[in-house]
Write a protein that holds these residues in place. Structure first.
Motif, mmCIF file in Angstrom:
data_model
loop_
_atom_site.group_PDB
_atom_site.id
_atom_site.type_symbol
_atom_site.label_atom_id
_atom_site.label_comp_id
_atom_site.label_asym_id
_atom_site.label_seq_id
_atom_site.Cartn_x
_atom_site.Cartn_y
_atom_site.Cartn_z
ATOM 1 N N UNK A 36 0.832 -1.202 0.000
ATOM 2 C CA UNK A 36 0.000 0.000 0.000
ATOM 3 C C UNK A 36 0.869 1.255 0.000
ATOM 4 N N UNK A 37 1.924 1.202 -0.784
ATOM 5 C CA UNK A 37 2.883 2.302 -0.831
ATOM 6 C C UNK A 37 2.219 3.611 -1.244
ATOM 7 N N UNK A 38 1.361 3.565 -2.233
ATOM 8 C CA UNK A 38 0.762 4.797 -2.752
ATOM 9 C C UNK A 38 -0.123 5.477 -1.719
ATOM 10 N N UNK A 39 -0.856 4.685 -0.936
ATOM 11 C CA UNK A 39 -1.703 5.267 0.106
ATOM 12 C C UNK A 39 -0.845 5.959 1.150
ATOM 13 N N UNK A 40 0.289 5.357 1.503
ATOM 14 C CA UNK A 40 1.182 5.968 2.484
ATOM 15 C C UNK A 40 1.760 7.273 1.959
ATOM 16 N N UNK A 41 2.151 7.296 0.691
ATOM 17 C CA UNK A 41 2.707 8.511 0.105
ATOM 18 C C UNK A 41 1.672 9.638 0.082
ATOM 19 N N UNK A 42 0.449 9.306 -0.309
ATOM 20 C CA UNK A 42 -0.618 10.300 -0.314
ATOM 21 C C UNK A 42 -0.856 10.879 1.067
ATOM 22 N N UNK A 43 -0.906 9.991 2.057
ATOM 23 C CA UNK A 43 -1.197 10.437 3.415
ATOM 24 C C UNK A 43 -0.080 11.317 3.958
ATOM 25 N N UNK A 44 1.164 10.959 3.689
ATOM 26 C CA UNK A 44 2.283 11.774 4.167
ATOM 27 C C UNK A 44 2.247 13.156 3.519
ATOM 28 N N UNK A 45 1.965 13.200 2.228
ATOM 29 C CA UNK A 45 1.844 14.499 1.565
ATOM 30 C C UNK A 45 0.748 15.340 2.195
ATOM 31 N N UNK A 46 -0.389 14.727 2.495
ATOM 32 C CA UNK A 46 -1.511 15.454 3.091
ATOM 33 C C UNK A 46 -1.120 16.002 4.456
ATOM 34 N N UNK A 47 -0.335 15.249 5.232
ATOM 35 C CA UNK A 47 0.125 15.737 6.537
ATOM 36 C C UNK A 47 0.887 17.052 6.371
ATOM 37 N N UNK A 48 1.888 17.051 5.496
ATOM 38 C CA UNK A 48 2.706 18.250 5.300
ATOM 39 C C UNK A 48 1.875 19.397 4.721
ATOM 40 N N UNK A 49 1.072 19.101 3.718
ATOM 41 C CA UNK A 49 0.292 20.152 3.064
ATOM 42 C C UNK A 49 -0.736 20.754 4.030
#
Length: 507
Positions: free
Chosen positions: A143-156
């Motif tokens: 589920x790499x893509x879900x993790x990347x999306x979520x991390x981006x949302x945290x910073x943004x």
């Protein structure tokens, strides 16, 4: 290149760290290592670096090794777990120095924070005014893509919250946790490109962004920071070879083209922006949590393609969907704040309220220009109150009557603020607005209206009507449905008399 001069020995108590004592990224000399990639015959990934050299942006960035809890800034970031009780070196220092009031605020007011979301508390005994708590994603290659999306949302989300709260300086710890199996280098790429894109889009929003790191993270950021914030044209040039193929979308967000929802799948479909625009608000009545949303359940195929080295083709429809979702997420965060914060200082002014219905049964919203002290009120709270009042109204058709009667320069909102408000409000506000009446217009309102509806809001241009007197409204709404201050009717009678011609008002 290392930053040993700025490291602090463990166990030694530190005083408050002021930003003036920290070196900006622009003040750190670029690397002197010369690499001639062109001589190797290796083809660069990019003809032009997607992150060009910018001295102004580099002056905003600080790379620092030290205790984030000692920084005197507007906000610091605490990476924690869902129950806000994670024990890690950064959190432990923050809680230790903030005092017991921080725990009391968390347990009584905040309680929990889901993955990818943020919560804001006071800084209490810390030098920082606020603490922004966030929960980074758990990492699994499947589920790499879900993790990347979520991390981006945290910073943004943190950066957007700083904008909304008018915070000028923010210090980030590393949000992607090794405890949650997130690869440090991949997390740093997302962090840096997200911050870079935000500062590009909103150059006046923040004065400084500090990456406050522990010693084991500094090496990664020393290597990657020049790719996203090159300090010279040379660093910009070699980044064309060193940057990864995936640098995200316009906001630095991961792009998963294979998971896009296809809107135009009917060969007979035609594009009519005014009539056919899809309103997503009904489908997005709560914030999108990437970890739980259906988007995150469609991971396998794309991640398998990544492992096999395949590269999806870009599709502009995905950018539209991502932007729509991010826009809705921001609005919903503001709506939650509007429902929870004390807005009495704005509501007490009385410049914005609902007053009956028009002859078609549509709610009438009144805005009294003279009672709007633009230069003296908290504009963030003004926006929150506008959302609080209008959100339940704009679910159906509605009209607005703006009274410009006896206003002066102190009542005129800036174009930048009007633009921000218009951009924040979702599509239903524009779609369901059926008429915008400007009563007692002046040259200023006519110029402002022309500029705004020409360059910012052409979709509502035909809905705006300038009326020289109050009685012109009566064709659209009954007099007993119109509650306005006495000074407006007195002024109206002084310039128009008790009775005058009443043409049919536009609808």
């Amino acid at each position: 290149m290392r930053f040993d001069m700025e490291r602090e020995p463990l166990g030694v108590a530190t005083e408050v760290v002021h930003l003036s004592s920290l070196k900006r990224w622009s003040q750190i000399s670029p690397t002197q290592q010369v690499i001639d990639y062109s001589a190797t015959g290796e083809t660069p990934k990019y003809n032009v670096s997607p992150f060009p050299y910018s001295l102004d942006l580099n002056r905003k960035v600080i790379l620092w090794v030290g205790d984030i809890s000692t920084l005197q800034v507007d906000a610091i970031v605490n990476s924690t777990n869902e129950s806000l009780s994670d024990s890690n070196p950064v959190s432990d220092k923050i809680f230790s120095k903030a005092g017991s009031q921080l725990k009391e605020e968390l347990y009584s007011d905040v309680i929990e924070c889901r993955t990818g979301e943020i919560r804001v508390t006071q800084g209490h005994a810390l030098p920082a005014r606020y603490i922004i708590h966030t929960v980074g994603p758990k990492y699994n290659i499947k589920y790499q893509s879900a993790a990347e999306n979520t991390l981006h949302i945290c910073y943004r989300s943190i950066l957007q919250m700083c904008c909304e709260m008018n915070l000028r300086t923010v210090a980030f710890c590393v949000i992607n946790s090794v405890k949650r199996n997130y690869p440090p280098e991949e997390g740093a790429h997302i962090a840096l490109r997200t911050v870079r894109r935000f500062l590009e889009q909103f150059p006046d929003s923040l004065d400084h962004v500090i990456f406050a790191l522990e010693s084991h993270d500094i090496g990664i950021y020393e290597v990657l920071l020049p790719l996203y914030f090159p300090r010279s044209t040379y660093e910009e040039d070699i980044a064309r070879w060193q940057l990864p193929v995936d640098i995200g979308g316009v906001d630095g967000e991961p792009i998963q083209v294979d998971r896009q929802i296809r809107i135009i799948d009917n060969p007979q479909h035609t594009l009519h922006p005014e009539d056919e625009t899809i309103d997503l608000s009904g489908q997005l009545e709560s914030s999108v949590n990437v970890g739980e949303h259906a988007f995150s359940q469609m991971q396998g195929d794309l991640d398998q393609q990544r492992l096999l080295g395949e590269r999806p083709v870009s599709d502009p429809l995905s950018d539209i969907m991502v932007k729509e979702i991010q826009h809705q997420e921001r609005y919903e965060r503001l709506l939650r704040r509007a429902k929870s914060e004390d807005l009495s200082e704005i509501s007490g002014i009385g410049c914005l309220y609902q007053s009956g219905v028009d002859r078609l049964g549509r709610p009438v919203v009144i805005f009294v220009g003279k009672w709007f002290p633009f230069n003296k009120i908290n504009l963030d709270k003004a926006l929150l109150y506008l959302i609080y009042l209008l959100d339940p109204i704009v679910k159906g058709d509605y009209v607005i009557a703006y009274f410009h009667t006896l206003t002066s320069n102190v009542n005129y909102p800036s174009f930048s603020w009007l633009r921000e408000v218009y951009n924040v409000l979702p599509y239903k506000y524009k779609k369901n607005l059926k008429a915008f009446y400007i009563v007692h217009p002046t040259f200023w309102t006519k110029m402002m209206t022309w500029w705004f509806t020409t360059f910012m809001a052409p979709a509502i241009k035909q809905k705006v009507h300038s009326l020289p007197g109050v009685e012109y409204l009566y064709a659209a709404m009954a007099p007993d449905q119109l509650e306005i201050p006495a000074y407006i009717t007195e002024y109206d009678m002084s310039i128009n008399g008790l009775r005058y011609f009443q043409p049919e008002a536009p609808t």
